[in-house]
Design a protein around this motif. Structure first.
Motif, PDB file in Angstrom:
ATOM      1  N   GLY A 139     -58.900 -39.295  54.069  1.00 17.52           N
ATOM      2  CA  GLY A 139     -60.345 -40.202  53.677  1.00 17.52           C
ATOM      3  C   GLY A 139     -60.018 -41.599  53.807  1.00 17.52           C
ATOM      4  N   ALA A 140     -59.039 -42.039  52.898  1.00 17.38           N
ATOM      5  CA  ALA A 140     -58.586 -43.426  53.178  1.00 17.38           C
ATOM      6  C   ALA A 140     -58.195 -43.638  54.588  1.00 17.38           C
ATOM      7  N   GLY A 141     -57.215 -42.738  54.834  1.00 17.63           N
ATOM      8  CA  GLY A 141     -56.575 -43.113  56.370  1.00 17.63           C
ATOM      9  C   GLY A 141     -57.670 -43.179  57.489  1.00 17.63           C
ATOM     10  N   ALA A 142     -58.754 -42.517  57.468  1.00 18.93           N
ATOM     11  CA  ALA A 142     -59.710 -42.763  58.521  1.00 18.93           C
ATOM     12  C   ALA A 142     -60.342 -44.154  58.457  1.00 18.93           C
ATOM     13  N   ALA A 143     -60.776 -44.669  57.384  1.00 18.17           N
ATOM     14  CA  ALA A 143     -61.346 -46.095  57.260  1.00 18.17           C
ATOM     15  C   ALA A 143     -60.226 -47.162  57.564  1.00 18.17           C
ATOM     16  N   VAL A 144     -58.866 -46.817  57.299  1.00 17.59           N
ATOM     17  CA  VAL A 144     -57.901 -47.816  57.509  1.00 17.59           C
ATOM     18  C   VAL A 144     -57.672 -47.717  59.128  1.00 17.59           C
ATOM     19  N   ALA A 145     -57.789 -46.669  59.789  1.00 17.93           N
ATOM     20  CA  ALA A 145     -57.581 -46.760  61.221  1.00 17.93           C
ATOM     21  C   ALA A 145     -58.589 -47.477  61.956  1.00 17.93           C
ATOM     22  N   HIS A 146     -59.847 -47.309  61.393  1.00 20.78           N
ATOM     23  CA  HIS A 146     -61.135 -48.055  61.755  1.00 20.78           C
ATOM     24  C   HIS A 146     -60.904 -49.520  61.572  1.00 20.78           C
ATOM     25  N   ALA A 147     -60.369 -49.952  60.578  1.00 22.89           N
ATOM     26  CA  ALA A 147     -60.012 -51.308  60.267  1.00 22.89           C
ATOM     27  C   ALA A 147     -59.025 -51.793  61.158  1.00 22.89           C
ATOM     28  N   ALA A 148     -57.906 -51.020  61.502  1.00 21.90           N
ATOM     29  CA  ALA A 148     -57.000 -51.407  62.528  1.00 21.90           C
ATOM     30  C   ALA A 148     -57.477 -51.614  63.800  1.00 21.90           C
ATOM     31  N   MET A 149     -58.247 -50.817  64.228  1.00 22.46           N
ATOM     32  CA  MET A 149     -59.142 -51.231  65.453  1.00 22.46           C
ATOM     33  C   MET A 149     -60.063 -52.293  65.438  1.00 22.46           C
ATOM     34  N   GLN A 150     -60.647 -52.602  64.343  1.00 21.52           N
ATOM     35  CA  GLN A 150     -61.382 -53.706  64.132  1.00 21.52           C
ATOM     36  C   GLN A 150     -60.477 -55.205  64.058  1.00 21.52           C
ATOM     37  N   LEU A 151     -59.256 -54.960  63.669  1.00 18.83           N
ATOM     38  CA  LEU A 151     -58.219 -56.115  63.611  1.00 18.83           C
ATOM     39  C   LEU A 151     -57.560 -56.302  64.981  1.00 18.83           C
ATOM     40  N   GLY A 152     -57.740 -55.551  66.041  1.00 20.48           N
ATOM     41  CA  GLY A 152     -57.284 -55.738  67.165  1.00 20.48           C
ATOM     42  C   GLY A 152     -56.112 -55.192  67.423  1.00 20.48           C
ATOM     43  N   ILE A 153     -55.613 -54.034  66.727  1.00 22.16           N
ATOM     44  CA  ILE A 153     -54.477 -53.661  67.148  1.00 22.16           C
ATOM     45  C   ILE A 153     -54.677 -52.611  68.250  1.00 22.16           C
ATOM     46  N   GLN A 154     -54.107 -52.972  69.326  1.00 22.77           N
ATOM     47  CA  GLN A 154     -54.353 -52.257  70.605  1.00 22.77           C
ATOM     48  C   GLN A 154     -53.919 -50.993  70.858  1.00 22.77           C
ATOM     49  N   LYS A 155     -52.863 -50.418  70.102  1.00 21.98           N
ATOM     50  CA  LYS A 155     -52.356 -48.995  70.133  1.00 21.98           C
ATOM     51  C   LYS A 155     -52.202 -48.572  68.837  1.00 21.98           C
ATOM     52  N   LEU A 156     -52.605 -47.506  68.460  1.00 19.63           N
ATOM     53  CA  LEU A 156     -52.382 -46.812  67.159  1.00 19.63           C
ATOM     54  C   LEU A 156     -51.695 -45.656  67.252  1.00 19.63           C
ATOM     55  N   TYR A 157     -50.559 -45.371  66.874  1.00 22.92           N
ATOM     56  CA  TYR A 157     -49.988 -44.032  66.546  1.00 22.92           C
ATOM     57  C   TYR A 157     -50.280 -43.727  65.260  1.00 22.92           C
ATOM     58  N   LEU A 158     -51.178 -42.227  65.130  1.00 23.25           N
ATOM     59  CA  LEU A 158     -51.787 -41.630  64.048  1.00 23.25           C
ATOM     60  C   LEU A 158     -50.969 -40.421  63.607  1.00 23.25           C
ATOM     61  N   ARG A 159     -50.347 -40.355  62.421  1.00 24.46           N
ATOM     62  CA  ARG A 159     -49.394 -39.139  61.963  1.00 24.46           C
ATOM     63  C   ARG A 159     -50.128 -38.794  60.544  1.00 24.46           C
ATOM     64  N   ASP A 160     -50.021 -37.466  60.595  1.00 25.29           N
ATOM     65  CA  ASP A 160     -50.581 -36.763  59.041  1.00 25.29           C
ATOM     66  C   ASP A 160     -49.966 -35.284  58.976  1.00 25.29           C
ATOM     67  N   VAL A 161     -49.723 -34.895  57.964  1.00 27.78           N
ATOM     68  CA  VAL A 161     -49.218 -33.561  57.637  1.00 27.78           C
ATOM     69  C   VAL A 161     -50.022 -32.582  58.411  1.00 27.78           C
ATOM     70  N   ASP A 162     -51.261 -32.805  58.668  1.00 25.70           N
ATOM     71  CA  ASP A 162     -52.147 -31.914  59.272  1.00 25.70           C
ATOM     72  C   ASP A 162     -52.275 -32.558  60.623  1.00 25.70           C
ATOM     73  N   PRO A 163     -51.934 -32.268  61.594  1.00 25.54           N
ATOM     74  CA  PRO A 163     -52.022 -32.795  62.911  1.00 25.54           C
ATOM     75  C   PRO A 163     -53.645 -32.656  63.590  1.00 25.54           C
ATOM     76  N   ALA A 164     -54.226 -31.799  63.112  1.00 21.21           N
ATOM     77  CA  ALA A 164     -55.625 -31.444  63.529  1.00 21.21           C
ATOM     78  C   ALA A 164     -56.360 -32.473  62.987  1.00 21.21           C
ATOM     79  N   LYS A 165     -56.121 -32.744  61.625  1.00 19.78           N
ATOM     80  CA  LYS A 165     -56.973 -33.866  60.790  1.00 19.78           C
ATOM     81  C   LYS A 165     -56.764 -35.358  61.694  1.00 19.78           C
ATOM     82  N   ALA A 166     -55.452 -35.630  62.304  1.00 17.92           N
ATOM     83  CA  ALA A 166     -55.315 -36.613  62.639  1.00 17.92           C
ATOM     84  C   ALA A 166     -55.880 -36.876  64.057  1.00 17.92           C
ATOM     85  N   GLN A 167     -56.068 -35.474  64.714  1.00 15.13           N
ATOM     86  CA  GLN A 167     -56.686 -35.546  66.319  1.00 15.13           C
ATOM     87  C   GLN A 167     -58.184 -36.001  65.942  1.00 15.13           C
TER      88      GLN A 167
END
Length: 288
Positions: free
Chosen positions: A142-170
């Motif tokens: 839940g927090a990770g989804a929000a923070v990844a959205h923020a990362a995009m808004q902050l201008g991070i060009q490429k984000l590698y996203l990792r979670d213990v549940d790869p399907a959730k990350a996908q």
């Protein structure tokens, strides 16, 4: 001039989650309410203290509505579990598939997400000039989804996203790529290679919280050229931040996100504009 009007208003709000007894959120909200001349009570609803499990969430929400709560903050482990129990979702909450703030009005519960804005505001103040070409994020809940959205808004060009549940990350990656551009967010399958490419690390799992001690990745993958942004704020200096600082990394603790998500929630609960700097100062005064 407005103090007399404001003092006639009363608000009952709360925080639902697990392991909340040392949370700084309740005193931060209550002090800001007091400073604004409001009668503002903020309660902690901790399932560990109550001796109930996650299955109690519908009952807790119903009780809050019946008892006249004006709003609830939602934290681990409920930010996604709460979604089907609400009457409405804001655009941000729907896009992020996560809720951290629920406004209760006229018998209806509306879910919002102030986490992403909270992280972005803290990042802009704490790490204003770091390289943003590539970052690794650990955690896609839940927090990770929000923070990844923020990362995009902050201008991070490429984000590698990792979670213990790869399907959730996908799922999070697919949603963000649909909004921000194909290929911007990639599910991380090789953490060592991703860290070798990355400018920085965003940590968005519970590891490092008082109840979940430890490091979320091998220490050897961090080096001085990385910046490290943490969302855990109790303790304020997690083991990850201690290790990162010792290696010479620039670091950002979770305090900024904690303060600015609360700024957003307070405004939603009360309709009054909080003093962000005052809330930040009060957060800092509560100790490490």
């Amino acid at each position: 001039m407005n103090s007399q009007v404001k003092s006639s208003k009363s608000f009952l709000c709360g925080l639902i989650g697990a392991g909340l007894q040392k949370s700084r959120t309740p005193p931060m909200h209550e002090q800001e309410g007091q400073a604004q001349g409001l009668r503002y009570v903020y309660r902690t609803i901790d399932i560990e203290q109550l001796g109930v499990g996650v299955e109690a969430l519908p009952e807790l929400l119903r009780a809050a509505k019946l008892m006249g709560f004006n709003g609830l903050n939602i934290t681990h482990p409920f930010k996604q579990l709460v979604l089907p129990l609400l009457d409405e979702l804001s655009d941000d909450a729907r896009a992020l598939n996560a809720v951290n703030t629920v406004v209760i009005k006229d018998g209806r519960m509306t879910g919002h997400n102030t986490d992403w804005w909270g992280f972005a505001e803290g990042f802009k103040r704490g790490l204003p000039d770091v390289a943003r070409n590539c970052a690794v994020q650990l955690g896609a809940g839940g927090a990770g989804a929000a923070v990844a959205h923020a990362a995009m808004q902050l201008g991070i060009q490429k984000l590698y996203l990792r979670d213990v549940d790869p399907a959730k990350a996908q799922l999070v990656a697919d949603s963000l790529n649909a909004r921000f551009g194909a290929g911007r967010v990639v599910v991380c399958t090789d953490l060592e290679a991703a860290m070798a490419e990355a400018d920085g690390l965003i940590h968005a799992t519970p590891i490092g919280m008082a109840n979940y001690p430890g490091l979320p990745l091998p220490e050897a993958l961090l080096n001085a050229r990385h910046w490290v942004a943490e969302i855990v704020y109790f303790p304020l200096e997690t083991e990850l931040l201690r290790v990162a600082k010792a290696k010479g990394c620039r670091v950002l603790n979770g305090g900024g996100m904690a303060v600015f998500q609360a700024v957003g929630a307070f405004q939603l609960f009360t309709g009054s504009e909080p003093d962000a700097e005052r809330m930040k100062a009060h957060f800092a005064s509560l100790g490490a």
